[in-house]
Design a protein around this motif. Structure first.
Motif, PDB file in Angstrom:
ATOM      1  N   ILE A 109       0.889  -1.138  -0.280  1.00  0.00           N
ATOM      2  CA  ILE A 109      -0.017  -0.279  -0.299  1.00  0.00           C
ATOM      3  C   ILE A 109       0.951   1.553   0.561  1.00  0.00           C
ATOM      4  CG2 ILE A 109      -1.919   1.478   1.444  1.00  0.00           C
ATOM      5  CD1 ILE A 109      -2.965  -1.596   1.949  1.00  0.00           C
ATOM      6  N   ILE A 110       2.313   1.210   0.334  1.00  0.00           N
ATOM      7  CA  ILE A 110       2.597   2.098   1.100  1.00  0.00           C
ATOM      8  C   ILE A 110       3.079   2.381  -0.457  1.00  0.00           C
ATOM      9  CG2 ILE A 110       5.121   3.280   1.463  1.00  0.00           C
ATOM     10  CD1 ILE A 110       3.507   2.339   4.318  1.00  0.00           C
ATOM     11  N   SER A 113       0.616   3.987  -2.892  1.00  0.00           N
ATOM     12  CA  SER A 113       0.785   5.501  -2.727  1.00  0.00           C
ATOM     13  C   SER A 113       1.717   6.423  -3.096  1.00  0.00           C
ATOM     14  CB  SER A 113       0.529   5.609  -1.035  1.00  0.00           C
ATOM     15  OG  SER A 113      -0.175   7.269  -1.278  1.00  0.00           O
ATOM     16  N   SER A 114       2.624   5.438  -3.324  1.00  0.00           N
ATOM     17  CA  SER A 114       3.961   6.540  -3.398  1.00  0.00           C
ATOM     18  C   SER A 114       3.698   7.141  -5.310  1.00  0.00           C
ATOM     19  CB  SER A 114       5.453   5.803  -3.619  1.00  0.00           C
ATOM     20  OG  SER A 114       5.759   4.865  -3.761  1.00  0.00           O
ATOM     21  N   LYS A 116       1.222   6.570  -6.630  1.00  0.00           N
ATOM     22  CA  LYS A 116      -0.727   7.112  -6.831  1.00  0.00           C
ATOM     23  C   LYS A 116      -0.972   6.394  -7.731  1.00  0.00           C
ATOM     24  CE  LYS A 116       0.698  11.277  -6.707  1.00  0.00           C
ATOM     25  NZ  LYS A 116       2.232  11.769  -5.963  1.00  0.00           N
ATOM     26  N   ILE A 119      -6.111   2.435  -3.830  1.00  0.00           N
ATOM     27  CA  ILE A 119      -6.301   1.871  -3.498  1.00  0.00           C
ATOM     28  C   ILE A 119      -7.528   1.732  -2.185  1.00  0.00           C
ATOM     29  CG2 ILE A 119      -5.362   1.127  -1.020  1.00  0.00           C
ATOM     30  CD1 ILE A 119      -2.950   3.036  -2.038  1.00  0.00           C
ATOM     31  N   SER A 135      -2.838   2.037   6.981  1.00  0.00           N
ATOM     32  CA  SER A 135      -3.008   1.451   5.382  1.00  0.00           C
ATOM     33  C   SER A 135      -4.432   2.262   5.039  1.00  0.00           C
ATOM     34  CB  SER A 135      -3.206  -0.196   4.985  1.00  0.00           C
ATOM     35  OG  SER A 135      -2.578  -0.240   5.045  1.00  0.00           O
ATOM     36  N   PHE A 138      -3.480   6.047   3.475  1.00  0.00           N
ATOM     37  CA  PHE A 138      -3.149   5.766   1.928  1.00  0.00           C
ATOM     38  C   PHE A 138      -4.074   5.448   1.269  1.00  0.00           C
ATOM     39  CE2 PHE A 138       0.560   4.531   4.094  1.00  0.00           C
ATOM     40  CZ  PHE A 138       1.078   6.035   4.237  1.00  0.00           C
ATOM     41  N   ASP A 140      -8.402   4.912  -1.057  1.00  0.00           N
ATOM     42  CA  ASP A 140      -9.298   5.990  -1.358  1.00  0.00           C
ATOM     43  C   ASP A 140     -10.496   5.747  -0.769  1.00  0.00           C
ATOM     44  OD1 ASP A 140      -7.552   7.706  -3.691  1.00  0.00           O
ATOM     45  OD2 ASP A 140      -7.484   5.800  -3.219  1.00  0.00           O
TER      46      ASP A 140
END
Length: 355
Positions: A109-110, A113-114, A116, A119, A135, A138, A140
């Motif tokens: 997940i991280i 997120s990085s 874009k 999630i 989580s 991060f 959506d």
């Protein structure tokens, strides 16, 4: 139309994997290129291998809520996992990440997120696990099984929908189940499920009580890997299995009452099937207490009764089963009146927004 890529993640226990499998089985392979990221040695690797989709193992560390000398080592494992997951995701270019939690999901997940990448996460239990607590910032969209769980997440992106139930669980045939077990219509069927690894205390209590139990019930005992007792193989009205896969839907179709742990996925399946349940949750010594809270929620809604493992004896087991039978009609009525939505359909609809 071109296939879109989706990546699922989650692991550490079967409860973090089977809902993902339920969703995966509903997605068309002609529309979706499906991939799974999990740990290198976790149960998710074994379970995902059965459904024939690409699996990638990454480094992951255990997430602890307490001080431990292993925390520093695990921090480096998580960082390594983020790097590995990011490399994978840059290659796969998914339209969406779907996570069921567990410590292996955090690096994925991280990394997503990085990059874009949208999630979605789903929380099964009444209170969030540490992985989903991390989580949520991060994510959506956040989906929960319990109404009570939604209060632990940001209101603007969280909705309670119930638990995604495997469609195949509804395909069982009662007569086929009884034929497989060698059971008759003579007595009701009690199914005992202690979780994927079984439960020593539940197994011992059931076996110590067999003479009396089999005078009332025919018993299916799913006792866990390596937990079968060969000395009990020939007892009439008693069948034991380490684990059941293909025949489970038929066995549940034939089941009148279930004794179960308090894992969210299992109890939501029994709710969907309208099977009265006696829940014996994992103790706080064995877990973070989530199964106790799950059991309390179902009891308050009138779906089940609860028996704490610390008080589990032959006497308390019989007393609880007797109470359950006396309340059977009301419990089934409560289950039939449940407003829990079809979570699987909701999630499939949300996922298809990324086509």
């Amino acid at each position: 139309m071109k296939k879109q890529t989706i990546v699922f993640t989650g692991g550490g226990s079967a409860g973090h994997v089977t809902p993902n499998i339920a969703i995966i089985n509903e997605l068309s392979r002609n529309e979706w290129d499906i991939h799974y990221i999990g740990s290198k040695k976790g149960i998710e690797k074994e379970l995902i291998s059965e459904i024939n989709i690409p699996y990638y193992g990454i480094s992951s560390g255990k997430l602890r809520r307490y001080m431990d000398k292993e925390n520093a080592k695990d921090l480096f494992r998580v960082l390594k996992g983020i790097i590995e997951a990011r490399k994978l995701l840059k290659r796969l270019k998914p339209k969406l990440i779907f996570s069921k939690g567990g410590f292996v999901s955090v690096p994925v997940i991280i990394a997503a997120s990085s990059l874009k990448i949208p999630i979605y996460i789903h929380e099964s239990d009444l209170t969030p696990g540490l992985a989903n607590k991390i989580s949520q910032r991060f994510a959506d969209r956040i989906f929960t099984s319990f109404d009570e769980a939604a209060a632990h997440f940001p209101a603007g992106k969280t909705v309670a929908i119930g638990s995604p139930i495997r469609r195949e669980i509804f395909s069982g045939d009662k007569e086929r189940g009884k034929a497989f077990l060698g059971f008759t219509d003579e007595k009701p069927i009690l199914t005992v499920m202690g979780g994927s690894l079984g439960s020593k205390k539940i197994n011992e209590t059931i076996r110590d009580s067999l003479q009396d139990l089999t005078s009332i019930y025919q018993i299916v005992h799913l006792c866990g890997k390596g937990q079968e007792d060969e000395s009990l193989m020939n007892i009439r009205g008693y069948r034991q299995f380490e684990y059941i896969s293909n025949e489970l839907a038929d066995i549940l179709a034939a089941t009148d009452t279930v004794v179960t742990r308090g894992g969210s996925n299992a109890i939501f399946e029994f709710l969907a099937l309208k099977i009265p349940m006696l829940i014996i949750p994992l103790t706080k010594k064995q877990s973070r207490g989530d199964q106790i809270l799950n059991a309390e929620s179902f009891y308050k809604k009138g779906f089940s009764l609860t028996l704490e493992e610390e008080t589990l004896t032959r006497g308390s087991l019989f007393e609880s089963l007797d109470k359950l039978e006396k309340r059977r009609s009301q419990i089934i009525n409560n289950m039939q009146s449940s407003l829990m939505s079809d979570a699987l359909s909701v999630l499939i609809k949300e996922i298809h927004k990324h086509r």
